[in-house]
Design an enzyme around this catalytic site. Sequence first.
Site, PDB file in Angstrom:
ATOM      1  N   LYS A  78      22.319  52.399  22.926  1.00 14.25           N
ATOM      2  CA  LYS A  78      23.444  53.020  23.629  1.00 14.25           C
ATOM      3  C   LYS A  78      24.473  53.509  22.607  1.00 14.25           C
ATOM      4  O   LYS A  78      24.678  52.853  21.568  1.00 14.25           O
ATOM      5  CB  LYS A  78      24.063  51.962  24.557  1.00 14.25           C
ATOM      6  CG  LYS A  78      25.207  52.440  25.427  1.00 14.25           C
ATOM      7  CD  LYS A  78      25.675  51.293  26.336  1.00 14.25           C
ATOM      8  CE  LYS A  78      26.842  51.659  27.212  1.00 14.25           C
ATOM      9  NZ  LYS A  78      27.269  50.541  28.077  1.00 14.25           N
ATOM     10  N   SER A 153      27.449  51.585  33.076  1.00 12.66           N
ATOM     11  CA  SER A 153      27.696  52.667  32.159  1.00 12.66           C
ATOM     12  C   SER A 153      26.497  53.010  31.265  1.00 12.66           C
ATOM     13  O   SER A 153      26.438  54.102  30.704  1.00 12.66           O
ATOM     14  CB  SER A 153      28.882  52.315  31.257  1.00 12.66           C
ATOM     15  OG  SER A 153      28.582  51.183  30.454  1.00 12.66           O
ATOM     16  N   SER A 177      26.915  46.814  33.439  1.00 15.26           N
ATOM     17  CA  SER A 177      26.397  48.061  32.887  1.00 15.26           C
ATOM     18  C   SER A 177      24.966  48.041  32.382  1.00 15.26           C
ATOM     19  O   SER A 177      24.421  49.097  32.075  1.00 15.26           O
ATOM     20  CB  SER A 177      27.290  48.536  31.752  1.00 15.26           C
ATOM     21  OG  SER A 177      28.370  49.224  32.290  1.00 15.26           O
TER      22      SER A 177
HETATM   23  N1  GLN Z   1      31.235  49.507  36.118  1.00 15.41           N
HETATM   24  C1  GLN Z   1      31.978  48.524  35.403  1.00 15.41           C
HETATM   25  C2  GLN Z   1      33.218  49.131  34.798  1.00 15.41           C
HETATM   26  O1  GLN Z   1      33.407  50.290  34.961  1.00 15.41           O
HETATM   27  C3  GLN Z   1      31.124  47.875  34.356  1.00 15.41           C
HETATM   28  C4  GLN Z   1      31.042  48.628  33.102  1.00 15.41           C
HETATM   29  C5  GLN Z   1      30.313  47.892  32.024  1.00 15.41           C
HETATM   30  O2  GLN Z   1      29.669  46.880  32.263  1.00 15.41           O
HETATM   31  N2  GLN Z   1      30.480  48.373  30.809  1.00 15.41           N
HETATM   32  O3  GLN Z   1      33.987  48.475  34.184  1.00 15.41           O
END
Ligand code: GLN
Length: 477
Positions: A78, A153, A177
């Site tokens: 990532k 994400s 994420s």
């Molecule tokens: N969707 C969650 C957020 O926007 C989780 C994001 C993540 O785990 N990086 O914070």
Amino acid sequence: MPKYTSLSEIQTALKTGEADIADIVSHYLTRVETTKDLNAYVEVFAEEALQKAQALDAKFRANPASVGRLFGMVLSIKDVLCYKDHQVTAGSKILEGFTSLFSATAVERLLTEDCIIIGRTNCDEFAMGSTNENSHYGPAKNAADTSKVPGGSSGGAAVSVQADTCLAALGTDTGGSVRQPAAFCGVIGMKPTYGRISRYGLLAYGSSFDQIGVFAHSIEDTALLLEIMAGADEFDSTASAKPVPAYFQELNCNKKTRIAYLKTAMDSEGLDVGIKNAAFHLIEKLKKDGHTVEAVDFDLLDYIIPAYYVLTTAEASSNLSRYDGIRYGYRSANASNLTETYKKSRTEGFGNEVKRRIMLGTFVLSTGYYDAYYSKAQKVRRLIFDKTKEILQDFDFILMPVAPTTAWNLGEKMDDPVAMYLADIFTVQANMVGMPAISLPVGKHANGLPIGLQLMADQFEESDLLAFSKYVLDSVL
Ligand code: GLN
């Protein structure tokens, strides 16, 4: 169907001479090309991956015993993980052109075992989002249906595995994420215990939540990658010094387990019926197989999302203050003094969601509001931890949906950040309490999209979690 679904398949092909690594990397590079419209990658290291493959083939031919445990592993990372001499941008314009000076500890450990990194994957800017739509590079698309989001994400990471462009992927999980995009894309996604893998070289979002996680097609690959990355690190004081079990060797599950599910979660209004049915279908099968599955009370579910968004935005506002137009990446060309450089670089470099969170985080930390929001959310976090721990004293695992619905349409929730936040309701708990959790692909919804179900375990119980997950995927479903 992917050509290879586990490292052991690839290693067999390499050992029997049916393929060499250059063939395998070429296969994946071809897949990257043919699936380009999915926008899973921000950058592909094609040339370099091929050269590395040839070097490894030569090393193997000279002495088959000299290669590392990840010989044959082709991995994507990532775009928040540092890989020395490669760019890293966290899906943001503000890091445009920034090159890592060192590799993340996790990346370094995988490279030492002869893993090949094929490219860096698309993600929401600074890992803030649930759909990959907050990326400076545009959204990645779900390979099961390109009108749908891949989740986020780590959307690009999930798609990179789903679309057979690599064998496994590294993502990061601050609030779901890894697990949520894994569920949306029909692959395995695991977030270990907070502190199990060093965060050194991971661009921080919420430092007390962030963990590196794995996407794969098999539990064996998930276990092996975790085993190699995990363990103490002098560069991250939050990385646990607890010995790392041989996860990969400990995948046998022959005991009867006790599993809890949260009544409030299963009864929650927004939970899709197809997903609920899939969960109860699994519960029935587990019971038939002699496991104990019981509903437990958990009254704190509604507090998880508000507390999480107060705490993570507070941490993010602090973590992201380093991007000032001076030290890294993007610098506004329209500024005439220092203050303007800060202001304009940040205004032009960050996207809307990141700005929203920096402002929210700054607000909850400000004098007069700190106690009302930040301190209060810390207390809520403690209560959630205590209650979860209490449940896991009586049970081995907590079974949950990963997300309330299957993947939704691209663009569908972009105008409603609160609706987007609420969709994290089932994944955030594991991050709030620092416990390991895994998303398992359990089949297809009537709408044709993948469904994931989640298992959470107590801290540092990854061995049991992985072994049980393997048993569920191989023998129960
Ligand atoms: N969707 C969650 C957020 O926007 C989780 C994001 C993540 O785990 N990086 O914070």
